[in-house]
Design a protein around this motif. Structure first.
Motif, PDB file in Angstrom:
ATOM      1  N   GLY A 328       0.829  -1.201   0.000  1.00  0.00           N
ATOM      2  CA  GLY A 328       0.000   0.000   0.000  1.00  0.00           C
ATOM      3  C   GLY A 328       0.862   1.250   0.000  1.00  0.00           C
ATOM      4  O   GLY A 328       2.096   1.207  -0.086  1.00  0.00           O
ATOM      5  N   ARG A 661      -4.298  -2.169   2.360  1.00  0.00           N
ATOM      6  CA  ARG A 661      -4.167  -1.781   3.763  1.00  0.00           C
ATOM      7  C   ARG A 661      -3.663  -2.941   4.608  1.00  0.00           C
ATOM      8  O   ARG A 661      -2.938  -2.746   5.586  1.00  0.00           O
ATOM      9  N   THR A 665      -0.255  -2.887   6.939  1.00  0.00           N
ATOM     10  CA  THR A 665      -0.204  -3.293   8.338  1.00  0.00           C
ATOM     11  C   THR A 665       0.782  -4.430   8.535  1.00  0.00           C
ATOM     12  O   THR A 665       1.510  -4.481   9.528  1.00  0.00           O
ATOM     13  N   TYR A 726     -11.047  -5.543   4.969  1.00  0.00           N
ATOM     14  CA  TYR A 726     -11.180  -4.291   5.714  1.00  0.00           C
ATOM     15  C   TYR A 726     -12.452  -3.538   5.388  1.00  0.00           C
ATOM     16  O   TYR A 726     -12.682  -2.474   5.928  1.00  0.00           O
ATOM     17  N   ASP A 735      -5.444  -1.539  12.473  1.00  0.00           N
ATOM     18  CA  ASP A 735      -4.041  -1.817  12.756  1.00  0.00           C
ATOM     19  C   ASP A 735      -3.838  -3.182  13.397  1.00  0.00           C
ATOM     20  O   ASP A 735      -2.907  -3.887  13.083  1.00  0.00           O
TER      21      ASP A 735
END
Length: 744
Positions: A328, A661, A665, A726, A735
């Motif tokens: 990302g 995402r 993470t 997500y 997170d």
């Protein structure tokens, strides 16, 4: 057109055909006025359907006129109807040069077009009378007498709320007519010259900054006797000194220049005389401009920014390719020296916004960048900025207003100030720098996302991503050193940031970290905590820290000796990049000193504060004991294996890629780029993967071509097969929750 839409659609004869007479011309709105037959009329309304436009007179006896839209357009084209400030429809058949003039005219400010349109009314009336006289075989001379006649006619025809041009003498009207004839009726003919030619300021920005600085200084000493003449004398004296010291030829300023700048500060001066400069700054800001500091490292600006780029993980320092899958967007925290405009420190990472990237950026700015020659020998030059700033200015984000930021800066003697809320102009230099970085550097890289869908266009950044993380760090250094720092800037009086920084070094020696500060591990990127030490050591967030030196401190810590059961209160410092050690300040010593107390759990060594929080959250979810060394090690190992799978690294289990995402993470949890730009981007990933014996498994897998092809196909899965975990997840749970899913 309502009557048309409501017609009986069952019968074709009942449908009225739509023509131009059914619509209102787009240049008309209620209240707009036209000049028709030498008199002004304002537009009232138009009924639905094929109905005329209704206008009423603004002067003389009341009168209504009705014109069909086709009649209105035809009269506009013939010049029988005038619209001040509007292009004539006849211009549609003009030559390309006229088109360019019309485009320039439409790009002018509204006031400039309105004034030029009023002048055109006088010109058109004069030209109409000339044509009428020629048709009668007479002559309407271009003299001042006829110009006065035209002026009286047009003035009488103007509506009451329209003010004629202030300077409309007979000679001015004749000049307007001459310009219009020379430019063949172009709307640009009578536009004021200041709107047509760029204004090049001849006074350097340094002189204006000098005037502003002296005004601010004199507001303390002579607030009631502050006059432009006094300011001018001091400015010219300072200019003479600068010319002698730097071998320049800056001309002395004139009274008009000083008076103009002095008038801009008038409100600020009055308030500063009564309530002080601080209150005046809060009320007026910087009166439209911020004065640059007078030396290097006097003032830094710092902020976070999300880079419009999707990189790939890439290969290790030894050349082993780990993954070519797209990650990302990464973030960058950057600090810039306001005096020189030089980028002093930066920290690209996947940490987002927080305390760690902010403090790591400042730590990078303070240190001497000797690593550049070793890591990037192909770059011609180095990062010159170093030393501690007097103060750092940042906004009021949560990490900046907290106590830990103030404590970290205080440990090394750096001040700070907060920008005002909802005033982005308080940090103009760093905000402008981010725009330059995106347009000048990032926009040329493969995998750029653009700042908006329109900017991205038809590109697919995830499929086009090809820049490895460590290669991006190298390109970033090369851009800062060889491009940005060596390009002249108007705000620096056409000096380069590199020249301004080197000139500042001649008058100021940067403050480096003291030997004691350099000896302290992560002296900036750490947090202070109040802890209690007992016979079993220190407990902090389900972890125990113990050492003989710690017990020695307890025996010599004043009232809290070994004969008492009370805990010994101490101040500890924990690095944000390693919770495996706590640095305890030794009390009752003449010089500040610390001892390193290790954590009893070996698996906690080398873990960041955020990694530790995620591991403990997993253990609590699984009903495990966060204080258990075995459970902690198993939890970290499980999360690490899942993270490298999310980033596209081949593992012993076939795994699907997560969303962008999820990859971000995962990169954050595996410690990608957490050690800053001084080390390889994958240093921590390789270290922890080697400790878990993951890369030995990968090497064994590479011997089997079939397994490699199967895993590559799994990595290159089409977008339809990628499951985004997500979509339905709250932002504050992303997170941790990405990595805390159920084990397969």
């Amino acid at each position: 057109m309502t009557d048309v839409m409501e017609a009986d659609l069952s019968s074709e004869d009942s449908i009225e055909p739509v023509t131009i007479d059914h619509i209102v011309p787009d240049d008309l709105e209620v209240g707009a006025f036209i000049i028709y037959e030498g008199r002004p009329f304002s537009f009232l309304h138009k009924d639905e359907g094929c109905a005329p436009l209704i206008f009423k007179s603004e002067t003389g006896p009341p009168r209504l006129i009705e014109l069909l839209p086709t009649e209105y357009i035809h009269k506009i084209a013939l010049g029988e109807i005038k619209r001040p400030g509007r292009k004539n429809i006849a211009g549609l058949n003009a030559e390309p040069e006229s088109y360019r003039h019309d485009e320039k005219f439409e790009a002018l400010p509204k006031k400039a077009r309105e004034v030029a349109g009023l002048k055109d009314l006088y010109v058109e009336e004069f030209a109409r009378r000339i044509r009428d006289a020629e048709e009668r075989g007479e002559r309407f001379a271009r003299n001042e007498t006829n110009a006065l006649i035209v002026r009286e006619i047009v003035d009488a025809a103007l509506p009451k709320d329209v003010h004629p041009p202030a300077m409309r003498s007979a000679r001015s009207i004749l000049r307007w007519l001459q310009r219009s004839e020379l430019k063949k009726g172009s709307p640009m003919a009578n536009v004021h010259g200041n709107y047509q030619r760029p204004y090049n300021r001849k006074i350097s920005q340094r002189v204006l900054d000098l005037i502003a600085t002296i005004i601010r200084e004199q507001a303390d000493t002579l607030p009631h006797a502050l006059r432009p003449g006094i300011i001018r004398g001091q400015v010219n004296t300072k200019i003479k000194e600068i010319n002698l010291e730097e071998s320049l030829q800056i001309p002395p300023v004139r009274t008009t220049t000083v008076t103009s700048e002095f008038n801009r500060y008038d409100g600020w001066i009055r308030l500063a005389a009564t309530k002080g400069k601080h209150a005046a700054d809060l009320e007026f800001g910087a009166v439209g401009k911020l004065v640059r500091p007078t030396r290097i490292n006097q003032h830094w600006e710092l902020d976070h920014h999300s880079i419009d780029l999707i990189p790939i993980l890439g290969s290790t320092e030894l050349g082993q390719m780990l993954s070519k899958s797209a990650l990302g967007r990464l973030d960058i925290t950057l600090a810039i020296d306001v005096y020189s405009g030089y980028p002093v420190g930066f920290y690209p990472s996947f940490e987002g916004t927080g305390l760690l990237p902010s403090l790591m950026c400042i730590a990078h700015g303070v240190q001497e960048k000797t690593y550049v020659a070793q890591r990037f020998p192909h770059i011609s030059g180095s990062l010159l900025a170093h030393g501690k700033p007097t103060k750092v200015r940042f906004d009021r984000a949560r990490e900046y207003v907290g106590r830990q930021m103030a404590r970290s800066l205080r440990r090394v003697g750096i001040g700070f100030e907060l920008a005002r809320p909802r005033f982005p102009d308080d940090k103009p230099y760093i905000e402008r720098f981010f725009g330059t970085l995106e347009n000048d550097f990032v926009s040329w890289l493969k995998g750029r996302t653009g700042s908006s869908p329109r900017d991205r266009g038809a590109a697919n950044p995830a499929k086009e991503a090809a820049i490895e993380l460590d290669d991006f760090v190298a390109l970033l250094h090369e851009y800062f050193i060889t491009v940005y720092a060596r390009r002249p800037q108007r705000g620096l009086d056409w000096e380069t940031p590199e020249q301004r920084w080197l000139r500042g070094l001649r008058n100021y020696k940067p403050r480096l970290l003291t030997p004691d500060e350099q000896a302290r591990v992560d002296v900036l990127a750490s947090i202070e905590v109040k802890v209690n030490a007992g016979r079993e050591g220190i407990q902090w967030r389900n972890k125990h820290y113990q050492s003989p030196e710690l017990q020695s401190i307890r025996r010599t810590s004043g009232n809290f000796g070994v004969r008492k059961n009370s805990m010994t209160p101490l101040i500890g410092r924990i690095s944000l990049r390693d919770v495996g050690v706590i640095f305890v300040s030794v009390p009752n010593t003449d010089t500040p000193s610390e001892i390193a107390v290790p954590c009893t759990a070996a698996a906690a060594h080398g873990r960041t504060v955020w990694q530790d929080e995620v591991v403990q959250a997993l253990l609590r979810q699984k009903k495990k004991n966060p204080q258990s060394k075995i459970d902690y090690e198993d939890g970290f190992s499980a999360l690490f294996r899942r993270s490298i799978g999310c980033m596209g690294i081949k593992t012993d289990k076939a795994s699907k890629l997560g969303s962008s995402r999820g990859a971000v993470t995962a990169a954050r949890f595996t410690g990608v780029m957490v050690d800053g730009v001084c080390k390889h981007a994958l240093t921590r990933l390789v270290r922890d993967g080697t400790a878990l014996d993951l890369f030995g498994q990968l090497a064994a897998q590479d011997k089997s071509q079939a397994v490699c092809e199967e895993n590559i196909n799994a990595i290159n899965t089409d977008d339809e097969d990628i499951v985004d975990i997500y979509d339905d997840m709250p932002a504050d749970e992303i997170d941790m929750s990405d990595l805390l899913g159920e084990e397969d």
